[in-house]
Design a protein around this motif. Structure first.
Motif: not given
Length: 167
Positions: A127-140
């Protein structure tokens, strides 16, 4: 007729325009399963209290925006072999993955927040992905990139902005 569908709602080989819809209390493997759909739009959808995968997108071309996912027993968004544009999505309390991209998915994911998930984002199997303005919180696990199936080559991931906390 001998057919088996994994989705509580399944759309096959059809263009979809879906706005202001709610998928609540689904016990099926997938709440909404889109298979081989040409360019389609999903806007302002709510998925809540789904036992399995909330939105399963297989070999489709989907523009997903302004959606909310709450209390999901599987993945919130699961794309396989698809082209995805994902924007303004809020995901919270997911037993598996917030966003899962696999089997040569091509995705642009912008303005997405994932909170309280086992895996915030998973990218796998060419897969190929571009991420912009991503917030990850409280993930294992905030972000995982790997090959699950040995017949796919590696994935490519690009982040323009990532905030990962308490993960």
């Amino acid at each position: 007729g001998g057919y088996w569908f994994s989705g509580g709602v399944t759309v096959y080989d059809s263009q979809v325009v879906m706005e202001h819809c709610a998928f609540r209390h689904f016990t099926s493997e997938d709440a909404l399963n889109l298979v081989s759909c040409p360019p389609s739009q999903l806007r302002h959808l709510t998925f809540q209290n789904c036992r399995g995968v909330a939105l399963d997108i297989d070999f489709s071309d989907i523009d997903l925006s302004q959606c909310q996912f709450r209390n999901i027993g599987g993945d919130a968004v699961d794309g396989s072999g698809s082209r995805l544009e994902v924007g303004q999505v809020d995901i919270q309390n997911v037993a598996d993955k917030g966003v899962s991209l696999g089997e040569a998915c091509q995705a642009v994911v912008a303005d997405v927040a994932v909170r309280q998930a086992f895996v915030g984002i998973a990218v796998k199997d060419a897969s190929a992905a571009t991420f912009r303005q991503v917030k990850l919180k409280d993930c294992d696990f905030g972000l995982v990139v790997f090959n699950k199936k040995n017949y796919f080559h590696t994935s490519k991931v690009h982040f323009d902005s990532l905030i990962c906390s308490d993960s």
